[in-house]
Structure formats: C-alpha cells, structure tokens
Write an enzyme that holds these catalytic residues in place. Structure first.
Site, PDB file in Angstrom:
ATOM      1  N   GLU A   6      60.313  24.777 -26.783  1.00 34.70           N
ATOM      2  CA  GLU A   6      58.983  25.361 -26.638  1.00 34.70           C
ATOM      3  C   GLU A   6      58.998  26.684 -25.872  1.00 34.70           C
ATOM      4  O   GLU A   6      58.255  27.608 -26.196  1.00 34.70           O
ATOM      5  CB  GLU A   6      58.049  24.364 -25.940  1.00 34.70           C
ATOM      6  CG  GLU A   6      57.763  23.107 -26.737  1.00 34.70           C
ATOM      7  CD  GLU A   6      58.790  22.010 -26.533  1.00 34.70           C
ATOM      8  OE1 GLU A   6      58.622  20.921 -27.105  1.00 34.70           O
ATOM      9  OE2 GLU A   6      59.789  22.248 -25.797  1.00 34.70           O
ATOM     10  N   ARG A  29      55.137  22.811 -21.649  1.00 40.43           N
ATOM     11  CA  ARG A  29      56.544  23.020 -21.339  1.00 40.43           C
ATOM     12  C   ARG A  29      56.917  24.504 -21.327  1.00 40.43           C
ATOM     13  O   ARG A  29      58.015  24.861 -20.934  1.00 40.43           O
ATOM     14  CB  ARG A  29      57.413  22.270 -22.351  1.00 40.43           C
ATOM     15  CG  ARG A  29      56.981  20.829 -22.578  1.00 40.43           C
ATOM     16  CD  ARG A  29      57.969  20.068 -23.418  1.00 40.43           C
ATOM     17  NE  ARG A  29      59.046  19.536 -22.596  1.00 40.43           N
ATOM     18  CZ  ARG A  29      60.133  18.945 -23.076  1.00 40.43           C
ATOM     19  NH1 ARG A  29      60.313  18.854 -24.374  1.00 40.43           N
ATOM     20  NH2 ARG A  29      61.061  18.484 -22.271  1.00 40.43           N
ATOM     21  N   LYS A  32      68.967   7.441 -39.887  1.00 43.48           N
ATOM     22  CA  LYS A  32      67.554   7.104 -39.756  1.00 43.48           C
ATOM     23  C   LYS A  32      67.149   6.171 -40.892  1.00 43.48           C
ATOM     24  O   LYS A  32      67.505   6.379 -42.042  1.00 43.48           O
ATOM     25  CB  LYS A  32      66.698   8.367 -39.793  1.00 43.48           C
ATOM     26  CG  LYS A  32      66.770   9.225 -38.550  1.00 43.48           C
ATOM     27  CD  LYS A  32      65.849  10.431 -38.655  1.00 43.48           C
ATOM     28  CE  LYS A  32      65.897  11.275 -37.403  1.00 43.48           C
ATOM     29  NZ  LYS A  32      65.034  12.473 -37.510  1.00 43.48           N
TER      30      LYS A  32
END
Length: 626
Positions: A361, A389, A277
């Site tokens: 979730e 979700r 990243k």
C-alpha cells in the site's frame, strides 16, 4: 466417532500414529468444505493449509510454542484443530467465531492478524522475548507468497537475519511449481551461475545451439528450472536464514519429518512449502479466486450466480472503464485487490493502464504520486482499512505536494462478517486533518458515480468513500456528469430539527425525518464542508444532528461543530456515528442497528436528546443548496 471428532485440542492430535494423519487430513478437508458452504467465508486458502495445519500442531508444542499466521484467512483448519470445531457454524456471525485469528478467542491464536505481512515481525518479537525470559519456546511465522510482496515482510527478514534468537519462517507458496530439493547442489549451482565462466559459456552455448533449435529449447528450459531451484535459497540465505525447500505442502510424510528436524535447529530458519489453493475440491482448484471468499453454496453444485442489486464496487468498476475511455491520462492502481475493488474489467480493457503493485500500500500511494507528477491521472482503488497502512505517503508524497490523485475508498464504514480488522471506520477522521485533501461521501449508487467524476476533475487529492455491498437501489445514469465540488443539498424540509447526513445513512435519516418532521440535508462532502449551507440550516432550526457511518470521534460531525464554533454559532448538535469501540463481525444491518444508525435508532436518539424541539415549529428554511 470420526478421527476428527476425537481431536479436542492439539494434545489429542499429537497422540495419533503418524499414518493416521492422512486420514485426519481427509476428514478435516471434508468438514471444512461442508462447514464453509453453510456459513460462507474463506475457502480456497483454507483447503490449501489442511496438511500444514496438522503438521504444525503435531510437531510443535502449541500453545506454548507460538504460531503466527499471516493475514489469517487460512486459519480455519487451525481453529478446528484447537477446540473450535463445534463453533464453526457460528463463523463470522455476531457473537460467533471470528474469520481471522483473535487473541481474545483462543490461547492458540498467538497474534491477532487480518492485515498482511505482519507475521514475521510479530514472531520475531516473540522469539526475542522468549530468549530474554529464558524460555525454550519456538516462534513460527506462516506467511503466503502474496504477503511476501510487502516491504514490511522484508524489513522483518532483514532484522531477523541478524537477531540472536530461534525463529522459523514458513513460506506457504501456492503460486509456483515444486522443484525437487537438491541440498548442496543448490549452493553449487548458485555459485556456478554467478561466475564469469558460466556467463561466457552461456554466450558461446547459445550461438552453437541455435543451429539445433530442439537442443536450444531443451537447454533453455533446463536453465530456467535450475534457476528456480537456486534463486529462493540464495535470496533468503543472503538475509541470514538457513533455507530448506521447497517441499510439497500436502505431503505429510515430507512435512512432518522436515518440521521435526527444523524444530531443533537454532537461529533463523526458513522453510519453503508449496501448496495448492482449493486443494481437494476440484471446483476451487479450477477457480481459486471465485472460491476465495464465497457466500453460502451447495458443494455438489458449486457457486451459482444470483441476481442482485448493483454494488458500489461494481459502480466504481463501470465508472473507471468509462472514464478511462474518455481520458487517456487515467491509470488504475490496486494493491493486490483486483477482484475486491472491481478492476477485473478495467484490466481486460486497459491492460497497459492497469497496475497491480502487490500487497504494498505504501508503494501504491507514492507510485501514484510519481505518475501524477508527470501529468497522468492516477486512481488508487483501495479499501479504507488498507489506506491506513500508507498514511505517511498519503501526507508527505501526495497531499503535501497537492497532487491530483483519486482514492476510491471501498468498504468504508461497517463491513460485516470480516469484522473490526477490515472496518472502514476511520477514514474521515484520518483524512480530514490533512491539508489539500477532499472527502466525498456519496449517498447512493448514482451519486457515487457522479462524485467519482467530480473527484477526477479536481487539481488536488480527493477520496471518495463508499460502503461494501449494494446501495438503496438508485438507478445509475449513464454519462460522466459531475456534481459541484464541496456542495450539499437539502433533501427534505421540516421543522425544529435538521439532520445532516454524510453518505449512505441519508436514507435511514430520511425515514427517521418523516416521523420527526425534520429537515434532512445531504451533505455529500466531509471536506470541504458546505459551510454556507450549514450556517443557513443552523440559523433556521433549533438543533442539528449529524449522521455518518464512520468514527464519531473526529469525524464529519466534528467538522460541523468546528464550523459552527468558527462562525460563533452556539447551536445544540447531536453527533451520531460509530462509537469509540471496535465494531465486531456480524450482519451489517444488525451492526448498524446496534450502533443506533438505522432509521429507528436515529429517531430514538433525536427524541431522547431533543424531544422538546420535535414538538414545535421553527423558522422556515430560506436557502436550499444545489
């Protein structure tokens, strides 16, 4: 003209000699950094996929071959290479480029994404469709290591491993070191490490080597490295995939030939790519979290903190720490949104009571239910759009058992630049219909803290919804004072019209009421509705107006209408909220204005519908809620 300026679509890219791809990568990374610093947006993740994006479009015949990017916040290089370079200045602005892939935006965006862990399922569907239609097209899913924490990704892998089609899954792993590819040795070590002889030899070896600590530590490190080379291969091969990797995701001399080879392989293929990243920008490499989604900044200086009003997320984070200090039963849960949901300080102060369950979730909600069953007080910090979700778990595992779980719903309402995929427009309708659920709608920062305390004190599940960003600037009082459960208050007394405000739209409603001489009620709760106050207000006014920053269909205004009908009261009601359409990305204030939910829009809607009522007096309101 730079090399990047000569790339109008991937067909131009595929004409380049392979040695020029490195030059293109440098130019693309520089352009990306300059562009995002001017518009804001996701940065670290996109700096990490520059070479991968180039290699994919260089090897695959896009858009005929399908690329499905998971989440999609790492697709800026993809957008730039697919004819959208000149529009990057409009990124995440009203009418401009979306921050995520969108099928309506480009034929190169094969699948619209923004929520995590959907890419393998979608790409598998495309691969199966290609076979059914007799088309020799390839489907590629590019998924991050974070997205692989979700069960949906493994459900798709499980299905894909036995599907008779050609699918390539690329794991973009930016959270581990690169182990050298060892081919057949991987399989040999896997068999060796799982055998009885190895286990016995390991036990004897530990006892022998303990007398020579340096040799023991060397052997331990070798074992860990060997396992690192083996485990990914054995895991994904058990799913039925041909595993290749890991390889360096920034090495085009490795990426391109590997992809060229894998493009011609049949059946389910899995390529493990390791990236970094923030690659190429030292500040983002050093702090990829801070540079994940920055606003505008000077690339030479980096992100500099700017003072501003307290955000609702910060209010929640402070409350969570204070309540945890006051009540040992509190535990905090987040599905991989520590920074976004404001739990950084909580993790530091209460590490044993902080649980990041990954992008899962469904598990987060049922995990909270299990904690609540044993007498703990779980607080699930989750975006409104992400709680969608876990709807089955919300109903079956929490509400049906009436467990006292607090849901801190961040990003309720319009979210601005992130657009329709992240908009918290639906939580009131989808929560209101669930028995036992409470829904609090704080109007400002101080009320948010108070209603969080109220929710925490209930013996039932309660959601507290609050928007992204800062509120009106109301001072947050210290302490853990609660407000009455299910009770609203009258904030302004007027005549003729009564505006029933749910949440932060109280303040534009008050501004509109000054010009209308209308009564304004801060309802505070979408469920349970303060029916006593509602009926008193209805009896004292000619017409009612409900205002909410949420879907008008099935929302709080619908709750008002249902309550009036149940009481046998026929009173004109104007329901104002988000229209039955997906709200685009753009400036939040501008989007609210376009929805008619700013002060001017509320006033105009009321005058258009109830012009006569605003001109004459109505009976005086007798009862004021507390």
């Amino acid at each position: 003209m730079t090399l990047l300026e000569s790339i109008h679509d991937p067909s131009d890219l595929r004409k380049l000699p392979r040695p020029q791809l490195k030059v293109l990568a440098d130019e693309l990374r520089a352009f990306l950094l300059d562009s995002v610093s001017k518009t804001g947006g996701h940065l670290s993740s996109n700096l990490g996929t520059v070479e991968l994006s180039i290699a994919l479009h260089y090897v695959f015949d896009t858009p005929y071959d399908r690329l499905v990017w998971d989440v999609g916040h790492q697709t800026y290089p993809h957008k730039i290479l697919t004819g959208r370079r000149d529009r990057m200045a409009t990124l995440r602005q009203l009418g401009g480029l979306a921050g995520f892939p969108a099928r309506s935006e480009s034929e190169y965006d094969a699948f619209g994404t923004a929520h995590s862990s959907t890419s393998i399922s979608a790409a598998l569907g495309m691969a199966v469709a290609a076979k059914q239609k007799g088309e020799n097209r390839r489907a590629v899913a590019i998924i991050g290591d974070g997205a692989m924490t979700a069960g949906m990704a493994f459900e798709a892998l499980n299905n894909a491993g036995v599907a008779d089609c050609d699918l390539l899954v690329i794991l973009n792993d930016n959270d581990m070191s690169i182990s050298p590819p060892v081919g057949a040795l991987n399989r040999y070590l896997a068999q060796l490490m799982s055998g009885q002889f190895y286990a016995a030899a390991k036990s004897v070896g530990k006892n022998v080597l303990k007398v020579a600590p340096p040799l023991f530590e060397l052997a331990k490190r070798f074992e860990e490295q060997a396992k690192g080379m083996v485990v990914p291969a054995t895991l994904f091969e058990k799913f039925g995939f041909n595993y290749v990797g890991p390889i360096d995701g920034h090495d085009l001399d490795s990426l391109v030939p590997t992809l060229e080879n894998m493009r011609h392989l049949s059946g389910p293929q899995f390529l493990h790519v390791v990236t970094k990243k923030g690659q190429g920008y030292k500040l983002a490499e050093a702090d990829p979290v801070a540079y994940h989604g920055p606003g505008k900044f000077d690339p030479k200086v980096g992100i500099t903190p700017s003072p501003g009003k307290l955000t609702f997320t910060q209010v929640f984070g402070q409350w969570l720490c204070d309540m945890a200090a006051a009540d040992q039963r509190l535990v905090g849960i987040t599905p991989a949104m520590r920074e976004g949901s404001g739990l950084v300080e909580f993790e530091k102060r209460f590490p044993e009571r902080y649980f990041d369950v990954g992008i899962a979730e469904q598990h987060a909600v049922t995990f909270a239910a299990g904690l609540a069953c044993e007498g703990l007080k779980p607080v699930v910090a989750i975006y409104s759009t992400f709680l969608q979700r876990a709807y089955d778990q919300l109903i079956h595992d929490v509400a049906l058992q009436n467990l006292p779980v607090v849901f801190a719903l961040d990003r309720a309402g319009i979210v601005g630049a992130d657009g329709p995929t992240h908009a918290g427009a639906y939580d009131i309708p989808y929560l209101r219909c669930i028995p036992n659920m409470g829904i609090a709608c704080p109007a400002d920062e101080n009320e948010c803290r108070q209603l969080l305390t109220t929710a925490f004190g209930q013996a039932q599940p309660v959601a507290v919804r609050y928007p992204r960003g800062a509120g009106p600037g109301v001072k947050v009082e210290p302490g853990l004072a609660a407000l009455p459960f299910g009770k609203g208050e009258v904030r302004r007394r007027g005549q003729g019209i009564a505006i029933l405000a749910f949440g932060t739209l109280l303040y534009p409603a008050l501004a509109a009421a000054e010009r209308l001489n209308a009564t304004v009620v801060n309802m505070r709760w979408a469920k349970p509705l303060d029916t006593a106050l509602l009926l008193e207000v209805a009896g004292a006014h000619d017409a009612l107006v409900s205002v909410e920053e949420g879907a008008v269909m099935g929302g709080a205004g619908s709750a008002v209408q249902e309550a009036l009908q149940a009481a046998g009261i026929a009173k004109p009601l104007l329901q104002l909220g988000l229209r039955d359409e997906f709200t685009p990305h753009g400036d939040p204030a501008r989007l609210l204005s376009l929805q008619g939910l700013d002060a001017a829009g509320i006033e105009a809607s009321v005058r258009q519908r109830f012009g006569d009522f605003t001109e004459r007096a109505a009976p005086t309101l007798k009862v004021v809620g507390s």
